[in-house]
Design a protein around this motif. Structure first.
Motif, PDB file in Angstrom:
ATOM      1  N   SER A 748       0.808  -1.317   0.090  1.00 43.95           N
ATOM      2  CA  SER A 748       0.099  -0.001  -0.021  1.00 43.95           C
ATOM      3  C   SER A 748       0.825   1.297  -0.014  1.00 43.95           C
ATOM      4  O   SER A 748       0.305   2.162  -0.562  1.00 43.95           O
ATOM      5  CB  SER A 748      -1.026   0.052   1.042  1.00 43.95           C
ATOM      6  OG  SER A 748      -0.226  -0.124   2.686  1.00 43.95           O
ATOM      7  N   THR A 776      -8.211  -0.670   2.195  1.00 44.62           N
ATOM      8  CA  THR A 776      -6.953   0.020   1.727  1.00 44.62           C
ATOM      9  C   THR A 776      -6.964   0.496   0.458  1.00 44.62           C
ATOM     10  O   THR A 776      -6.820   1.582   0.027  1.00 44.62           O
ATOM     11  CB  THR A 776      -5.539  -0.771   2.132  1.00 44.62           C
ATOM     12  OG1 THR A 776      -5.367  -0.848   3.256  1.00 44.62           O
ATOM     13  CG2 THR A 776      -4.348   0.053   1.420  1.00 44.62           C
ATOM     14  N   GLU A 780      -7.576   4.520   0.109  1.00 43.25           N
ATOM     15  CA  GLU A 780      -6.128   5.129  -0.003  1.00 43.25           C
ATOM     16  C   GLU A 780      -5.924   5.082  -1.356  1.00 43.25           C
ATOM     17  O   GLU A 780      -5.688   6.127  -2.129  1.00 43.25           O
ATOM     18  CB  GLU A 780      -4.951   4.350   0.787  1.00 43.25           C
ATOM     19  CG  GLU A 780      -5.048   4.550   2.253  1.00 43.25           C
ATOM     20  CD  GLU A 780      -3.841   4.030   2.915  1.00 43.25           C
ATOM     21  OE1 GLU A 780      -2.786   4.325   2.461  1.00 43.25           O
ATOM     22  OE2 GLU A 780      -4.300   3.630   4.150  1.00 43.25           O
TER      23      GLU A 780
END
Length: 866
Positions: A748, A776, A780
């Motif tokens: 990530s 995630t 993100e």
């Protein structure tokens, strides 16, 4: 191929939209032309105004026949028309209702059915001044929902007559916006008052899209396109695409200006031969996702893109043999891949590559034989399957090289050139490395020959053969002189040959600096005169060389004339103990050896010069390495300034582990202890430092080890002196070294880092979701990715539906493979067929999709959060 297909060939695109169009069916529409020519004129005006999306919204009226005719014409021109109506609410507010096609298709015209119901008992409701309907917003929405087909609402000219803010005030306005029925309002038209708009969004507790429309009833056809504009991003001319665009208005609606693509990008790839024969895939300049079950060919397509663009696999790539094997398996022998590129100057190039051969580059269908891909297009940042989760010790350095390698190429080119220069110098030095022993051997030969000649001198032979000895010596000297002239003449020829083309070139500049180029022309003429003098020197030198040949021929002839006299002397001298030929041979040896000594002296001077040049080159190379480090650090500092959770540190020549490994590799078996290796590593920064000052080795190694060390050092000199001790790169995520994080955290962090690199134009990753959780990916990765679109192209192969769906992929390529052929369906996220592939491939089909949808609808999100 239809025009509509061409519009979306490279994915979803921005189209100028008009949400408030009136036609000849509207009672107030001003049109005086031929009725049978209305449709042609109307669509031509839409095209002239570059309107790609239009909503027909006549006052309280929908003319199905006219709309169907207009839509058919519009489709041929690549324009999407949508059915709608400008509807008068009971409150006096005008709204624009946009309908799905199902409303008017089939036996029942549901649009007119709704309008008739809304104006039941009211006459002339489609005539000026348009009366208010029987429905307020709540009742209108209930009536629309009862029919059960899709629609949405746009508030018309909200700051003007019959607009929301003209008709309602205070508490009434707030109640109107906060009612449940207002959820069907996706946009407002002609919003000019920022305070009113912000108030509306605050009451609605959401952002409402802003759109524009001509409202051209009074102006007729000529008024289409007048006023402010809106651009909408869609990938198909269907209701769902338009509806979704308004619900995602931050990324799909643009007031005033059409967003422009700022990055270079891969436009398409096509194939001839192999498993993908006659397949073409067009890419969006924004987000492209390749989907398919495992083994469907997604990775193969990405690897062929890499191969065609000449991007080598990284030294630390995961499973390189497998990745190279995919290319061969798909392309087959004689297969060709063709990539079309668009660079930052919007220039289009075509790269054609037959498997196993060098690529050909074309511009405007003209072969460009003398350029490389680097000259026209920056290589994409490419990560194959599992590359992002690679924990190799060199991963950090490899990552930085991929990201900013292009900016380092100029200094890296100078480094490569300097290395070659050093290798050439060392090669020349090695040719001269035995000069000392050769000089000693030659001096010994002279002394031995002199000693042997003493006996001839004592016997008086020297005096008798003096004349012939002088002849031999003189011939040798003249021959040596002739050889020198020949070398001189050859150097002149090389000089002229090397620079002759320079003087044949024309030098021309712009009209702006024509006076300065006139000066340059005059200077060139002056220099050409001097160059021509060198040519004349060559001519005269050639003549002189011929003269020396004549002299050499004369002395040989003179010696030949005395041949009988010399033979007679030899016969007189010749005894069992004295051989006059041996005397002459010894004299010739001495003469030749003396000439050889002179050459050795020259070579010694040359060796000194080469050593000095080598020292200078080593200093240059070290400075280039330092320059590379400074450039690298500047780029890294720029990245760090982005205020990311990920930071990078670069240390000059600090990969001491690699230096140690190289030491052990070269000097293995020399008896050097581990502690001595560590002391050498800590004493010297690199091998150049050892070459410059090896005296410190005497305190580290014993005498025999020093001798062996220097021997091997000399043996591998060119390799060692050009060996670079790598800079150490440390990547930290949340102030902790990247290699100390889990694979998920690491992946990530790296993906977010890659998305933050605005200097790169194209990012290609095979399965970026590997090792990432869905939260995630959405929170993100996808949110960041949507912000960057238009500044970077993304080509991802993925198994995660969140990336194409929530990432709003402009282009989706569905891959399949049946062991004989590969196929790639290419479409936009708004296209129904593409959505079908996404549901089947990524959601497990209709049953799984609907079952999950039903379960989610039962779940109470508020309870889950508690």
């Amino acid at each position: 191929m239809s025009t509509q297909y061409n519009i979306f060939k490279n994915g979803s695109c921005w189209l100028k939209a008009d949400f408030h169009l009136h036609t000849n069916a509207d009672a107030e529409f001003a049109y005086s032309g031929e009725q049978n020519d209305f449709g042609r004129q109307y669509i031509e005006q839409l095209r002239a105004q570059e309107i790609g999306i239009g909503v027909i919204t006549n006052h309280n009226k929908f003319d199905k026949g006219e709309f169907v005719s207009l839509r058919k014409r519009a489709k041929k021109e690549g324009i999407g028309l949508f059915p709608g109506v400008e509807f008068s609410l009971k409150e006096g507010i005008h709204i624009l209702i946009v309908f799905d096609d199902e409303w008017y298709k089939g036996e029942t015209d549901h649009i007119n059915k709704f309008i008739d119901n809304a104006f039941y008992g009211i006459n002339n409701y489609d005539k000026p001044n348009y009366p208010n309907s029987n429905f307020n917003l709540k009742e209108a929405v209930e009536a629309l929902n009862k029919i059960g087909l899709d629609y949405f609402i746009v508030l018309a000219h909200i700051d003007d007559t019959n607009g929301l803010f003209k008709e309602l005030r205070g508490r009434t306005l707030e109640d109107f916006i906060k009612q449940e029925a207002f959820e069907k309002v996706l946009a407002v038209q002609k919003s000019a008052n920022l305070e009113n708009y912000q108030k509306l969004c605050n009451f609605a507790n959401r952002k409402v899209a802003c759109v524009e429309g001509s409202d051209n009833a009074h102006g007729g056809i000529e008024a289409i396109g007048n006023g402010r504009v809106t651009y909408i991003k869609v990938g198909d001319f269907n209701f769902e695409a338009l509806e979704y665009a308004l619900t995602d208005s931050n990324y799909r609606v643009s007031p005033k200006d059409k967003p422009e693509i700022k990055n270079s990008y891969i436009k398409s790839i096509s194939f001839e031969g192999g498993l993908l024969d006659e397949t073409s895939i067009n890419f969006s300049p924004e987000l492209n996702t390749l989907i398919g079950i495992r083994g469907s060919g997604k990775s193969s397509i990405l690897e062929i893109i890499r191969y065609t663009l000449g991007i080598p696999l990284s030294e630390i790539a995961v499973d390189p043999r497998y990745k190279d094997g995919l290319i061969e398996h798909v392309m087959k022998s004689g297969g060709k891949s063709i990539i079309t590129l668009v660079n930052e100057h919007q220039e289009e190039y075509r790269i054609e590559k037959i498997y196993g051969q060098k690529e050909d580059i074309y511009k405007d269908n003209i072969l460009q034989p003398n350029i490389s891909i680097d000259a026209i297009f920056d290589h994409p940042v490419y990560f194959g399957q599992k590359d992002l989760s690679n924990k190799d010790a060199d991963f950090e350095s490899d990552l930085i090289q991929r990201l900013i390698g292009t900016r380092l190429r100029p200094v890296q080119s100078r480094i490569s050139n300097k290395k070659r220069e050093i290798e050439s110098l060392i090669s020349d030095l090695k040719k001269l490395q035995n000069l000392n022993s050769l000089k000693k051997e030659t001096e010994t030969l002279i002394e031995n020959s002199k000693h042997q000649l003493k006996i001839y001198k004592e016997k008086g032979v020297e005096e008798k053969l003096k004349q012939q000895t002088h002849f031999d010596s003189d011939i040798s000297k003249i021959t040596q002189f002739h050889s020198g002239i020949a070398n001189y003449v050859q150097d002149l020829k090389s000089l002229i040959s090397e620079h002759d083309y320079f003087f044949q070139q024309e030098i021309s500049g712009s009209e702006l600096n024509s006076d300065l180029f006139e000066e340059i022309d005059q200077i060139k003429i002056e220099l050409k005169i001097e160059f021509d003098k060198i040519k004349k020197v060559l001519e005269s030198s050639n003549a002189i060389q011929e003269k020396v040949k004549v002299v050499l021929s004369k002395i040989h002839g003179k010696k030949e004339g005395l041949k009988e006299e010399f033979a007679k002397i030899k016969r007189e001298i010749n005894t069992d103990t004295i051989n006059p030929d041996n005397f002459l041979k010894l004299n010739r040896q001495i003469e030749t050896a003396r000439l050889k000594l002179k050459e050795i002296e020259k070579s010694e001077a040359k060796r000194t010069e080469l050593k000095q040049s080598l020292q200078k080159c080593l200093s240059d190379l070290n400075n280039f390495w330092l320059e590379e480090y400074k450039l690298l650090k500047a780029e890294v500092d720029r990245i760090n300034d982005a205020d990311s959770k990920l930071t990078i540190e670069v240390l000059f020549k600090d990969r001491r582990d690699k230096f140690m490994d190289r030491l052990k590799q070269v000097f293995r078996g020399s008896g050097i202890r581990e502690s001595a290796y560590h002391e050498i590593e800590s004493t010297y920064k690199d091998f150049i430092e050892i070459y410059k000052d090896s005296s410190k080795l005497n305190s580290i190694l014993n005498e025999n080890q020093v001798v062996e060390f220097k021997r091997r050092f000399s043996e591998y000199l060119d390799d060692l002196l050009t060996y670079k001790v790598d800079n150490k790169i440390i990547i930290k995520y949340n102030n902790k070294s990247l290699d100390k994080h889990s694979l998920g955290q690491r992946a990530s962090a790296l993906i977010l880092f890659l998305l933050a690199q605005r200097e790169n134009n194209v990012l290609i990753i095979d399965q970026p979701e590997d090792d990432l959780d869905n939260q995630t990916i959405y929170d993100e990765v996808i949110k960041e990715l949507k912000k960057i679109k238009g500044n970077m192209q993304f080509i991802f192969a993925t198994h995660n539906a969140n990336i194409p769906v929530l990432g709003d992929s402009e282009k989706v390529i569905a891959c399949s493979y049946d062991e004989k052929t590969m196929m790639a369906h290419s479409g936009t996220i708004d296209n129904h067929q593409t959505q079908r592939y996404i549901v089947d491939i990524m959601e497990g089909g209709d049953e799984a999709f609907n079952r999950r949808k039903n379960i989610y609808s039962i779940w109470n999100i508020d309870k889950i959060r508690k």
